[in-house]
Design a protein around this motif. Structure first.
Motif, mmCIF file in Angstrom:
data_model
loop_
_atom_site.group_PDB
_atom_site.id
_atom_site.type_symbol
_atom_site.label_atom_id
_atom_site.label_comp_id
_atom_site.label_asym_id
_atom_site.label_seq_id
_atom_site.Cartn_x
_atom_site.Cartn_y
_atom_site.Cartn_z
ATOM 1 N N ASN A 241 0.839 -1.194 0.000
ATOM 2 C CA ASN A 241 0.000 0.000 0.000
ATOM 3 C C ASN A 241 0.883 1.257 0.000
ATOM 4 N N LYS A 242 0.650 2.149 -0.945
ATOM 5 C CA LYS A 242 1.497 3.340 -1.077
ATOM 6 C C LYS A 242 1.416 4.253 0.146
ATOM 7 N N VAL A 243 0.334 4.160 0.920
ATOM 8 C CA VAL A 243 0.170 5.029 2.093
ATOM 9 C C VAL A 243 1.327 4.842 3.066
ATOM 10 N N GLN A 244 1.719 3.592 3.315
ATOM 11 C CA GLN A 244 2.761 3.337 4.313
ATOM 12 C C GLN A 244 4.105 3.920 3.883
ATOM 13 N N TYR A 245 4.380 3.942 2.583
ATOM 14 C CA TYR A 245 5.639 4.512 2.104
ATOM 15 C C TYR A 245 5.595 6.041 2.148
ATOM 16 N N ALA A 246 4.455 6.601 1.768
ATOM 17 C CA ALA A 246 4.316 8.054 1.777
ATOM 18 C C ALA A 246 4.464 8.613 3.184
ATOM 19 N N ARG A 247 3.935 7.894 4.171
ATOM 20 C CA ARG A 247 4.015 8.376 5.556
ATOM 21 C C ARG A 247 5.445 8.410 6.083
#
Length: 300
Positions: A241-247
């Motif tokens: 999930n891209k969210v975890q990398y963006a955070r």
């Protein structure tokens, strides 16, 4: 003349009675069985390093230890958030099933016991997300619409296959990681509780599937044996999930691509899926389309 062969092993009610007795002997109340006030170790991971999606990639090698720990925290939160939403789906499906079953049967009583376990797990996951100081990963509107629709389709064999896909891969990975010395003690405790209670849920779902498969008509067997391959695409999306990398401040697109093509990540996923893959083969529910789906998403 031929003699009907009597199925070996306990019937559904006897099996459910065993699980009920096991629940009485060993169940947890996470609100009191986890020390939520225990301090977090700033130098320990929230997932073992080898299970973090970027482990073994050039991007991982370029990160500081603090960045790696933060990525493990965000990946844990992403996984726990997905666990909450999945338990929601399973509980809805079980409640709909119970509406059509005998309320005095042991299998109904165990299904209700499992519902209780799952609601406590949802509380446990929510408290853990709060305790590690992060925000849950909320599903988008169209995701929530799908989540609320799925319980209508999780019936019969599809329900048990969905339960195993949602529970057994996580269970297998947790068994491999919960004793890692680099893991936060509070997360170790959470995983131990979850593994203990999920073991009974997995047995219940496996038993339900074992008893249904011999009675399946060919179209149902083909459908159930191939639709389960969608699980690979779901977990591929979830674990990267891209969210975890963006955070964490990474280039989310680059990080996701690197994780999805990582040989080490492939090995981790294959190891996590192996027990379920063996069971699906055992009950002849690993169809060619499903096998292709699991292989393309790097679980086989």
């Amino acid at each position: 003349m031929t003699t009907a062969v009597k199925p070996t092993g306990p019937d559904r009610q006897e099996f459910s009675e065993r699980l009920l007795k096991g629940s009485v002997k060993k169940s947890y109340e996470p609100v009191v069985d986890i020390d939520w006030d225990a301090p977090l170790d700033p130098d320990k991971f929230f997932l073992p390093p080898r299970t973090v999606s970027l482990y073994g990639t050039p991007l991982w090698d370029s990160m500081t230890r603090a960045q790696r720990i933060e990525l493990s925290r965000q990946e844990l939160v992403n996984t726990l958030s997905a666990g909450i939403w999945f338990e929601n789906i399973l509980n809805q499906a079980l409640l709909r099933k119970i509406m059509h079953t005998d309320p005095t049967s042991r299998s109904t009583h165990y299904a209700l016991t499992e519902l209780g376990d799952e609601t406590r797990h949802m509380v446990m996951f929510g408290k853990a997300i709060e305790r590690v100081g992060a925000k849950p990963v909320r599903p988008r509107l169209y995701h929530r619409m799908i989540i609320n629709t799925l319980p209508f389709f999780f019936r019969g064999s599809v329900l048990w296959v969905a339960a195993l896909i949602g529970e057994e891969i996580f269970d297998s990975l947790q068994r491999q990681m919960m004793d890692d010395p680099e893991l936060q003690p509070i997360i170790q405790r959470l995983m131990r509780i979850h593994v203990t209670e999920e073991a009974r849920h997995i047995q219940f779902a496996r038993d339900g599937l074992r008893k249904r498969t011999p009675k399946m008509r060919r179209p149902e067997r083909w459908f159930v044996g191939n639709v389960n391959g969608l699980g690979g695409w779901f977990f591929r999306y979830l674990f990267t999930n891209k969210v975890q990398y963006a955070r964490v401040g990474l280039d989310a697109r680059q990080a996701r691509q690197m994780a999805r093509t990582s040989p080490h990540r492939h090995e981790v996923q294959v190891a996590g899926f192996a027990p379920l893959a063996a069971f699906l083969d055992e009950v002849n529910l690993m169809g060619p389309i499903a096998r292709r789906g699991w292989a393309r998403t790097k679980f086989l």
